[in-house]
Design an enzyme around this catalytic site. Structure first.
Site, PDB file in Angstrom:
ATOM      1  N   ILE A  24       0.839  -1.209   0.000  1.00  0.00           N
ATOM      2  CA  ILE A  24       0.000   0.000   0.000  1.00  0.00           C
ATOM      3  C   ILE A  24       0.872   1.256   0.000  1.00  0.00           C
ATOM      4  CG2 ILE A  24      -1.660   1.317   1.393  1.00  0.00           C
ATOM      5  CD1 ILE A  24      -2.730  -1.466   2.391  1.00  0.00           C
ATOM      6  N   VAL A  70      10.399   3.572  11.877  1.00  0.00           N
ATOM      7  CA  VAL A  70       9.457   4.444  12.587  1.00  0.00           C
ATOM      8  C   VAL A  70       9.468   4.244  14.099  1.00  0.00           C
ATOM      9  CG1 VAL A  70       7.909   4.720  10.591  1.00  0.00           C
ATOM     10  CG2 VAL A  70       7.462   2.904  12.274  1.00  0.00           C
ATOM     11  N   ASN A  92       2.005   4.857   6.937  1.00  0.00           N
ATOM     12  CA  ASN A  92       1.572   3.561   6.382  1.00  0.00           C
ATOM     13  C   ASN A  92       2.271   2.365   7.005  1.00  0.00           C
ATOM     14  OD1 ASN A  92       0.734   1.641   4.025  1.00  0.00           O
ATOM     15  ND2 ASN A  92       2.982   1.645   3.987  1.00  0.00           N
ATOM     16  N   TYR A 160      -2.962  -6.597  17.027  1.00  0.00           N
ATOM     17  CA  TYR A 160      -3.144  -5.844  15.774  1.00  0.00           C
ATOM     18  C   TYR A 160      -4.458  -5.057  15.824  1.00  0.00           C
ATOM     19  CZ  TYR A 160      -3.451  -4.820  10.759  1.00  0.00           C
ATOM     20  OH  TYR A 160      -3.553  -4.176   9.553  1.00  0.00           O
TER      21      TYR A 160
HETATM   22  P1  NDP Z   1       3.493  -4.787   3.539  1.00  0.00           P
HETATM   23  O1  NDP Z   1       4.013  -5.748   4.536  1.00  0.00           O
HETATM   24  O2  NDP Z   1       3.295  -5.220   2.132  1.00  0.00           O
HETATM   25  O3  NDP Z   1       4.415  -3.453   3.513  1.00  0.00           O
HETATM   26  C1  NDP Z   1       4.734  -2.788   4.692  1.00  0.00           C
HETATM   27  C2  NDP Z   1       6.002  -1.997   4.482  1.00  0.00           C
HETATM   28  O4  NDP Z   1       6.271  -1.297   5.716  1.00  0.00           O
HETATM   29  C3  NDP Z   1       7.215  -2.899   4.214  1.00  0.00           C
HETATM   30  O5  NDP Z   1       8.054  -2.324   3.258  1.00  0.00           O
HETATM   31  C4  NDP Z   1       7.864  -2.966   5.588  1.00  0.00           C
HETATM   32  O6  NDP Z   1       9.246  -3.238   5.569  1.00  0.00           O
HETATM   33  C5  NDP Z   1       7.603  -1.564   6.105  1.00  0.00           C
HETATM   34  N1  NDP Z   1       7.774  -1.493   7.559  1.00  0.00           N
HETATM   35  C6  NDP Z   1       7.386  -2.420   8.474  1.00  0.00           C
HETATM   36  N2  NDP Z   1       7.767  -2.044   9.691  1.00  0.00           N
HETATM   37  C7  NDP Z   1       8.423  -0.858   9.565  1.00  0.00           C
HETATM   38  C8  NDP Z   1       9.065   0.016  10.465  1.00  0.00           C
HETATM   39  N3  NDP Z   1       9.156  -0.286  11.765  1.00  0.00           N
HETATM   40  N4  NDP Z   1       9.598   1.163   9.996  1.00  0.00           N
HETATM   41  C9  NDP Z   1       9.539   1.448   8.684  1.00  0.00           C
HETATM   42  N5  NDP Z   1       8.990   0.637   7.763  1.00  0.00           N
HETATM   43  C10 NDP Z   1       8.416  -0.507   8.196  1.00  0.00           C
HETATM   44  O7  NDP Z   1       2.137  -4.265   4.180  1.00  0.00           O
HETATM   45  P2  NDP Z   1       0.816  -3.613   3.545  1.00  0.00           P
HETATM   46  O8  NDP Z   1       1.145  -2.772   2.387  1.00  0.00           O
HETATM   47  O9  NDP Z   1      -0.194  -4.688   3.418  1.00  0.00           O
HETATM   48  O10 NDP Z   1       0.352  -2.726   4.790  1.00  0.00           O
HETATM   49  C11 NDP Z   1       0.576  -1.325   4.873  1.00  0.00           C
HETATM   50  C12 NDP Z   1      -0.320  -0.774   5.959  1.00  0.00           C
HETATM   51  O11 NDP Z   1      -1.679  -1.097   5.654  1.00  0.00           O
HETATM   52  C13 NDP Z   1      -0.055  -1.353   7.351  1.00  0.00           C
HETATM   53  O12 NDP Z   1      -0.186  -0.329   8.314  1.00  0.00           O
HETATM   54  C14 NDP Z   1      -1.164  -2.377   7.524  1.00  0.00           C
HETATM   55  O13 NDP Z   1      -1.464  -2.628   8.870  1.00  0.00           O
HETATM   56  C15 NDP Z   1      -2.291  -1.679   6.793  1.00  0.00           C
HETATM   57  N6  NDP Z   1      -3.358  -2.572   6.358  1.00  0.00           N
HETATM   58  C16 NDP Z   1      -3.082  -3.625   5.531  1.00  0.00           C
HETATM   59  C17 NDP Z   1      -4.094  -4.479   5.150  1.00  0.00           C
HETATM   60  C18 NDP Z   1      -3.849  -5.657   4.289  1.00  0.00           C
HETATM   61  O14 NDP Z   1      -4.761  -6.507   4.183  1.00  0.00           O
HETATM   62  N7  NDP Z   1      -2.697  -5.789   3.637  1.00  0.00           N
HETATM   63  C19 NDP Z   1      -5.495  -4.266   5.615  1.00  0.00           C
HETATM   64  C20 NDP Z   1      -5.655  -3.117   6.462  1.00  0.00           C
HETATM   65  C21 NDP Z   1      -4.628  -2.307   6.816  1.00  0.00           C
HETATM   66  P3  NDP Z   1       9.797  -4.746   5.783  1.00  0.00           P
HETATM   67  O15 NDP Z   1       9.819  -5.357   4.432  1.00  0.00           O
HETATM   68  O16 NDP Z   1      11.176  -4.547   6.353  1.00  0.00           O
HETATM   69  O17 NDP Z   1       8.878  -5.437   6.745  1.00  0.00           O
END
Ligand code: NDP
Length: 255
Positions: A24, A70, A92, A160
């Protein structure tokens, strides 16, 4: 009065997205860049952030990459010092750790999720929002979840769900505090989205049937569909909106 389509344009604005290397976050960087913003794509994996930024730059847009973990309030603060010009912040970055019964959840399984999804998001709001307040302008979009409203069966992920409900209420609290000083704060609450976060589910026919069968639209969402909502909330088209938690759930919470 600004013509309607012009209200969606972000020319001259700088946007910063956390967790922008994939999913996202990446789609959001593409959407904001296409609308004309200069985008700072951040992620905790610097190399992944660089690669992601290059691929959007290759489409002719203005994107730079930076590392941001973050959960480090010091790192967040330092980045905000380096980029005081940020007009749009998209919080995000987030993780999920599912299928853990609440009574057996370890400290780490609780803390790791709450630290990223809630604490990290707040550090970013505090540091970047503080600078927006100085300028009396700016907008923040938080990525919440429909799991902040409902308990999604049959997964067990109390930490979560609790973190996302807290994100929604933090969004409303900051919106009320900061509206008189020109800063809007909103959130999007998506359904199940086709990203790496859910990759484990594709192997699980039962869970897929449950998710899709439980959604009136009969499908999962795509990252670009969430990005489009974030683009709207970040733009002047949403100038009357603050403290809104916008569901993008294919109707899931209707049933
Ligand atoms: P992904 O796991 O595909 O992408 C998340 C990204 O965030 C990755 O690049 C990850 O890096 C990075 N990340 C994780 N932790 C940190 C941190 N501590 N600091 C900086 N970057 C970080 O997730 P989504 O795109 O699916 O999710 C994005 C957001 O949407 C989240 O907040 C999630 O909770 C929310 N969401 C997602 C849903 C879904 O069904 N997918 C539904 C509802 C909400 P790394 O590769 O190192 O982990």
């Amino acid at each position: 009065m600004t013509p309607y389509l012009d209200r969606f344009r972000l020319t001259g604005r700088t946007a910063l997205v956390t967790g922008g290397a994939r999913g996202i976050g990446f789609a959001t960087c593409e959407a904001l860049a296409q609308a004309g913003a200069r985008v700072i794509l951040t992620d905790r994996d610097e190399a992944a952030a660089q690669d992601a930024a290059e691929s959007i730059k290759g489409q002719g847009h203005d994107v730079v990459a930076d590392r941001l973990e973050v959960t480090s309030s010091a790192e967040v603060h330092a980045l905000a010092d380096r980029h005081p010009e940020v007009d749009i912040l998209v919080n995000n970055a987030g993780i999920a750790r599912s299928n853990i019964p609440a009574e057996r959840m370890t400290d780490d399984e609780w803390l790791s999720v709450v630290d990223i999804n809630l604490n990290g998001l707040y550090w970013c709001c505090r540091s970047f929002g503080g600078r927006m307040l100085d300028r009396q302008a700016g907008t923040i979009v938080n990525v919440g979840s429909m799991s902040g409203f409902i308990v999604n069966r049959p997964q067990e992920q109390a930490q979560y769900n609790a973190s996302k409900a807290a994100v929604h209420q933090l969004t409303r609290s900051l919106a009320a505090e900061w509206a008189p000083r020109g800063v809007r704060v909103n959130a999007v609450a998506p359904t199940y989205i086709e990203t790496a976060m859910n990759s484990y589910v594709y192997e699980d026919e039962n869970l897929m049937r449950h998710w899709i069968g439980g959604t009136p639209q009969g499908r999962m969402g795509r990252p670009d569909e969430v990005a489009a909502v974030i683009l709207f909330l970040a733009s002047d088209a949403a100038s009357l909106m603050t403290g809104s938690i916008v569901l993008a759930d294919g109707g899931y919470t209707c049933w």
